[in-house]
Design an enzyme around this catalytic site. Structure first.
Site: not given
Ligand code: NAP
Ligand code: HSE
Length: 436
Positions: A138, A192, A207, A304
């Protein structure tokens, strides 16, 4: 067409190998759009002998990521190793000090050292691009850093970890165990290297810390984030939530309040049918609420190899298009030296509704204790249900939902119920997220 952009790539795992495939597969398209070919000329990972499943022909192997980062043979350094400290930190620092632009997908590194690295990049007039670090494919960094410049943001929140969303979705749809879902997420390349970072919420916090800095012009402050992961969520919680018209999601939420920035990562109940409740599997969603644009939400694959490589390639292309001597925009939306200190709003003052699931002793007075302790804290109940007593434990499951109250009040009420000797084990408490 200009000379190829020479890329040094450190990290040949899920994302690194996907990037190699992508740059090869889309070589013509990228050369056309970037105005020059993108060529990986040198690489590094830990194990030279490992079969990576992609062709490494014409790529020079470097034994040391720091040496690669400052090599005269590259124009840009792409860091896809992971980890909050060395060698990610030393190699990114070395690249910037050697005058190389940098691309990284490493949110742990940026959460801890992002301001210092941004300062260094800005001082040297270099790009430090990190689109893939938040919400995978995104393009939220560009949106926050560039497109929403004129907006005062009041809240940024979302589903920021693909592994956790994948686990919660599959626990609900397939009724399989947490551990089985996590193993599948690892096999699919979402998790991770140390998956506790995913399931304990740290990755979401990294994040969120970056998003909060972009949203509020504050220094990145991962330690200011209240943190709860998803390891305590059971299929029982997921089903109880659904019966009440909710779905459980791991959310990262940063809200501007009068008392500072309230940043929190925890499982949250969102109403069934809301856009965020419909975000399933590895998909992420980031919502921004701001004064000028209003509310917007972007969703897409959050983890991914391919999705992440797509974001990394976009960042590399921006570097390929940049011209020497051109003044680049600041890394965190405003010059790193002007970022404000992060003022943390205490979690105790968080206001909202709560879902509580308790295993209680099946005796007269239990309901009275719950009602009294809630009333003492001026907590109003929306619903309270006692389920059938469990044959195995003899415990009476009680599920209640409160109207809006504060974190401090609910914690005191639960302490009181426990002190009355009414609980068997710990109560499960899940916050209900208010959506616009
Ligand atoms: P990964 O599959 O574990 O690959 C990591 C790579 O880095 C491996 O090739 C490993 O080498 C190399 N490496 C690790 N430590 C090293 C060291 N000390 N020195 C040299 N090389 C080292 O990780 P990944 O999933 O590709 O993730 C890479 C980065 O992207 C991380 O920062 C991650 O948080 C971020 N990210 C990942 C995703 C995702 O969906 N996977 C999405 C967004 C962002 P060997 O192969 O030789 O062991
Ligand atoms: N482990 C991370 C996730 C990768 O599952 O979202 C993407 O940042």
């Amino acid at each position: 067409m200009d000379a190829p952009l020479r890329i040094g790539l450190a990290g040949l795992g899920t994302v690194g190998t996907s990037l190699i495939s992508l740059l090869s597969r889309q070589a013509d398209l990228l050369a056309q759009r970037c105005g020059r070919p993108l060529q990986i000329t040198a690489i590094n990972a830990r194990d030279k002998s490992k079969d990576r499943g992609v062709s490494l022909a014409n790529m020079q192997w470097e034994e040391d990521p720091v040496a690669l980062a400052k090599s005269d043979e590259i124009d840009v350094f792409v860091e896809l190793m992971g980890g909050e400290d060395d060698p990610a930190l030393s190699s990114v620092t070395a690249a910037l000090e050697a005058g190389k632009h940098v691309v990284t997908a490493n949110k742990a590194l940026l959460a801890k050292h992002g301001v210092a690295l941004a300062d260094l990049a800005e001082e040297r007039g270099l790009l430090l691009n990190y689109e893939a670090a938040v919400a995978g494919g995104i393009p939220i960094i560009k949106v926050m850093r560039e497109s929403l410049t004129s907006n005062a943001v009041s809240r940024v929140f979302g589903i920021l970890n693909g592994t956790c969303n994948y686990i919660l979705t599959r626990m609900e749809t397939d009724r399989i165990s947490f551990d089985e879902c996590l193993a599948d997420a690892q096999a699919l390349g979402f998790a991770e290297a140390d998956p506790t970072f995913d399931i304990e919420g740290n990755d979401t916090a990294h994040k969120l810390a970056i998003l909060a800095s972009l949203a509020f012009g504050t220094r990145i402050a991962p330690d200011a984030i209240y943190l709860e992961g998803i390891t305590s969520i059971t299929i029982e919680d997921i089903e109880a939530a659904r019966d009440l018209g909710y779905r459980i999601k791991l959310l990262g939420v940063a809200t501007k309040t009068a008392g500072g920035v309230e940043s929190r990562v925890h499982p949250a109940m969102v109403p069934l049918g809301s856009a965020i409740a419909e975000i399933g599997g590895v998909t992420n969603a980031v919502a921004v609420e701001a004064d000028t644009v209003g509310s917007l939400m972007m969703s897409g694959p959050g983890a991914g190899g391919d999705a992440t490589a797509s974001a990394v390639a976009g960042d590399i292309c921006d570097i390929a298009k940049s011209r020497p001597g051109h003044q680049h925009g600041p890394v965190l939306g405003q010059p790193a030296g002007t970022l404000l200190p992060h003022e943390r709003a205490p979690m105790a003052s968080h206001a909202g509704g709560y879902f509580i699931r308790m295993s209680t002793v099946d005796q007269p007075g239990t309901m009275a204790s719950i009602a009294t302790r809630m009333a003492q804290q001026e907590i109003s109940l929306e619903s309270i249900v006692q389920r059938k007593v469990r044959d195995d434990t003899g415990a009476a499951p009680i599920i209640l939902v409160t109207h809006e109250t504060t974190e401090q009040a609910i914690r005191k009420a639960l302490e009181g119920i426990a002190a009355d000797g009414r609980l068997k084990g710990e109560a499960q408490m899940i916050r209900i997220e208010k959506l616009a």
